[in-house]
Design a protein around this motif. Sequence first.
Motif, PDB file in Angstrom:
ATOM      1  N   ALA A 199       0.835  -1.189   0.000  1.00 23.88           N
ATOM      2  CA  ALA A 199       0.000   0.000   0.000  1.00 23.88           C
ATOM      3  C   ALA A 199       0.873   1.243   0.000  1.00 23.88           C
ATOM      4  O   ALA A 199       2.020   1.222   0.441  1.00 23.88           O
ATOM      5  CB  ALA A 199      -0.931   0.001   1.215  1.00 23.88           C
ATOM      6  N   ALA A 222      -1.909  -4.160   7.802  1.00 24.31           N
ATOM      7  CA  ALA A 222      -3.091  -4.420   6.991  1.00 24.31           C
ATOM      8  C   ALA A 222      -4.150  -5.132   7.807  1.00 24.31           C
ATOM      9  O   ALA A 222      -3.855  -6.032   8.591  1.00 24.31           O
ATOM     10  CB  ALA A 222      -2.714  -5.258   5.768  1.00 24.31           C
ATOM     11  N   ILE A 262      -7.813   0.545  -4.456  1.00 25.41           N
ATOM     12  CA  ILE A 262      -7.951   0.449  -2.996  1.00 25.41           C
ATOM     13  C   ILE A 262      -7.418   1.712  -2.331  1.00 25.41           C
ATOM     14  O   ILE A 262      -8.059   2.298  -1.450  1.00 25.41           O
ATOM     15  CB  ILE A 262      -7.218  -0.806  -2.480  1.00 25.41           C
ATOM     16  CG1 ILE A 262      -7.936  -2.068  -2.939  1.00 25.41           C
ATOM     17  CG2 ILE A 262      -7.108  -0.783  -0.953  1.00 25.41           C
ATOM     18  CD1 ILE A 262      -7.158  -3.346  -2.686  1.00 25.41           C
ATOM     19  N   ASP A 263      -6.228   2.158  -2.756  1.00 27.40           N
ATOM     20  CA  ASP A 263      -5.614   3.346  -2.141  1.00 27.40           C
ATOM     21  C   ASP A 263      -6.413   4.612  -2.426  1.00 27.40           C
ATOM     22  O   ASP A 263      -6.480   5.521  -1.595  1.00 27.40           O
ATOM     23  CB  ASP A 263      -4.180   3.513  -2.644  1.00 27.40           C
ATOM     24  CG  ASP A 263      -3.264   2.401  -2.132  1.00 27.40           C
ATOM     25  OD1 ASP A 263      -3.630   1.754  -1.143  1.00 27.40           O
ATOM     26  OD2 ASP A 263      -2.192   2.194  -2.735  1.00 27.40           O
ATOM     27  N   TYR A 318     -11.133   2.903  -1.626  1.00 29.19           N
ATOM     28  CA  TYR A 318     -11.622   2.020  -0.560  1.00 29.19           C
ATOM     29  C   TYR A 318     -11.072   2.400   0.812  1.00 29.19           C
ATOM     30  O   TYR A 318     -11.828   2.642   1.758  1.00 29.19           O
ATOM     31  CB  TYR A 318     -11.281   0.563  -0.876  1.00 29.19           C
ATOM     32  CG  TYR A 318     -11.820  -0.398   0.167  1.00 29.19           C
ATOM     33  CD1 TYR A 318     -13.160  -0.752   0.187  1.00 29.19           C
ATOM     34  CD2 TYR A 318     -10.989  -0.929   1.153  1.00 29.19           C
ATOM     35  CE1 TYR A 318     -13.663  -1.620   1.145  1.00 29.19           C
ATOM     36  CE2 TYR A 318     -11.477  -1.792   2.114  1.00 29.19           C
ATOM     37  CZ  TYR A 318     -12.815  -2.133   2.103  1.00 29.19           C
ATOM     38  OH  TYR A 318     -13.301  -2.979   3.055  1.00 29.19           O
ATOM     39  N   THR A 319      -9.748   2.467   0.913  1.00 26.32           N
ATOM     40  CA  THR A 319      -9.143   2.769   2.219  1.00 26.32           C
ATOM     41  C   THR A 319      -9.531   4.153   2.736  1.00 26.32           C
ATOM     42  O   THR A 319      -9.901   4.283   3.912  1.00 26.32           O
ATOM     43  CB  THR A 319      -7.607   2.620   2.139  1.00 26.32           C
ATOM     44  OG1 THR A 319      -7.300   1.257   1.802  1.00 26.32           O
ATOM     45  CG2 THR A 319      -6.954   2.969   3.461  1.00 26.32           C
ATOM     46  N   VAL A 328     -10.008   1.103   6.158  1.00 24.49           N
ATOM     47  CA  VAL A 328      -9.492  -0.263   6.257  1.00 24.49           C
ATOM     48  C   VAL A 328      -8.314  -0.418   5.299  1.00 24.49           C
ATOM     49  O   VAL A 328      -8.455  -0.171   4.100  1.00 24.49           O
ATOM     50  CB  VAL A 328     -10.585  -1.302   5.903  1.00 24.49           C
ATOM     51  CG1 VAL A 328     -10.012  -2.717   5.970  1.00 24.49           C
ATOM     52  CG2 VAL A 328     -11.776  -1.158   6.837  1.00 24.49           C
ATOM     53  N   THR A 329      -7.166  -0.790   5.817  1.00 27.62           N
ATOM     54  CA  THR A 329      -6.010  -1.037   4.960  1.00 27.62           C
ATOM     55  C   THR A 329      -6.041  -2.461   4.445  1.00 27.62           C
ATOM     56  O   THR A 329      -6.530  -3.382   5.114  1.00 27.62           O
ATOM     57  CB  THR A 329      -4.695  -0.804   5.727  1.00 27.62           C
ATOM     58  OG1 THR A 329      -4.689  -1.623   6.902  1.00 27.62           O
ATOM     59  CG2 THR A 329      -4.563   0.646   6.121  1.00 27.62           C
ATOM     60  N   VAL A 330      -5.535  -2.653   3.245  1.00 24.61           N
ATOM     61  CA  VAL A 330      -5.621  -3.945   2.560  1.00 24.61           C
ATOM     62  C   VAL A 330      -4.240  -4.361   2.086  1.00 24.61           C
ATOM     63  O   VAL A 330      -3.492  -3.555   1.535  1.00 24.61           O
ATOM     64  CB  VAL A 330      -6.583  -3.858   1.353  1.00 24.61           C
ATOM     65  CG1 VAL A 330      -6.689  -5.214   0.657  1.00 24.61           C
ATOM     66  CG2 VAL A 330      -7.963  -3.400   1.810  1.00 24.61           C
TER      67      VAL A 330
END
Length: 404
Positions: free
Chosen positions: A343, A349, A373-374, A377-378, A383-385
Amino acid sequence: VKEPMAIGSLEIAPRESLPSYDEVKAAYDEAGYRDAGKSLTIQAEGMASKSASTIYPTYNRSSPGMIPCSTSSIRLNMVGGEKWQEPGQWIRWTVDTVEESGLYKIAVRYKQDLLSGAFVTRSLKINGEFPFEEAKKLTFTYDNGWQVCALGDGERTFEFYFEKGKTYELELCVSLGEMADILSRAQDSVGVLNSIYRQILMVTGSEPDPFRDYQFSKLIPDTLRLMEEQYAALSAVLEDIQAVSGINGQRLSTLRTVLFDLKTMVDNPVKISNTLKRFQTNTGALAAWVLDSKKQPLELDWISLLPPEAKLPAADKGFFSFAWLNISLFLHSFVQDYYTVDAAGGGQAAVTVWVGSGNIGGRDQAQILRRMIDDTYTPGHGVTVDVQLVAPGTLMLAALSGTG
């Protein structure tokens, strides 16, 4: 053919008349504009807007001159290539830090190694308008490595006036330039050649008899005259391409092959039945060549505003820099985790996502998912993935062993 379309309005307006660069330069001199003394560099991957979602920053680790350059991590340091090649696609950059009013030249670090022996064309707009007529057809030549050039017409470097404190928007758009009319004529000829093939096919059938004299001169004299016209039209296309772009050799072999077929059939109509299948194949190849010639790929690393008399930066670094780059890449290959797509912010994560590699996906797909995601979503969910690449058979093996 079947795409829906909505029209809001139509406008009939006078044709836009742009001044030439000589006229603009004379206006600069009359206004007393002086050369700027400071420079400004914009990273190409830091674009403000774009015309298509397929245009996005990518990375290149083959040159130590890339900004930024890293041998241990993937750095998004360029934009373009095959993702920015269709006519009409544009990228815009914002310039809001001009420190001194004056005349500047615009230099770019670019790479064009996909169209061998040819050049690609871009049109330049500043704040949504062409500064002068020549800005519609800026050319970038072919080379295996990275190049640095100042925008110009090959004989002179163009100068542009930028004022301190103002915000400017630079736009480079994929354009065919002088090749547009030539390729349009070639496309028209492809349609006529297909019509010629169908007219011959009505006489010979799908399986021509090579030993039969079909008397084409009596049955389809208009078709033979049409062949002569297309031979002359495509010969003119060939000459114009060579005159405009200097392209020769392999890139024009398809066009020469079609001309050879037309010449053979026009000079000796008896050979039409023997040449028909080859003529059909080569006409299809010519259509594909026209489509490929309309693609104008170009990679950009940075754009700089420089004083007109400033020396252009070197396109790349020396031998020892290249040697250290490759040695460093080799050493990092022993410690780098190729299966984890980190990330941007790092950290612990909360969720781990496995992305299959091999035939069902790969690092490119994982990078796109990582970027989504960056970006969305996050920040939206907090929420980190952790995105990891896994081999296709990993899931089944992990489930059977109880470690899934």
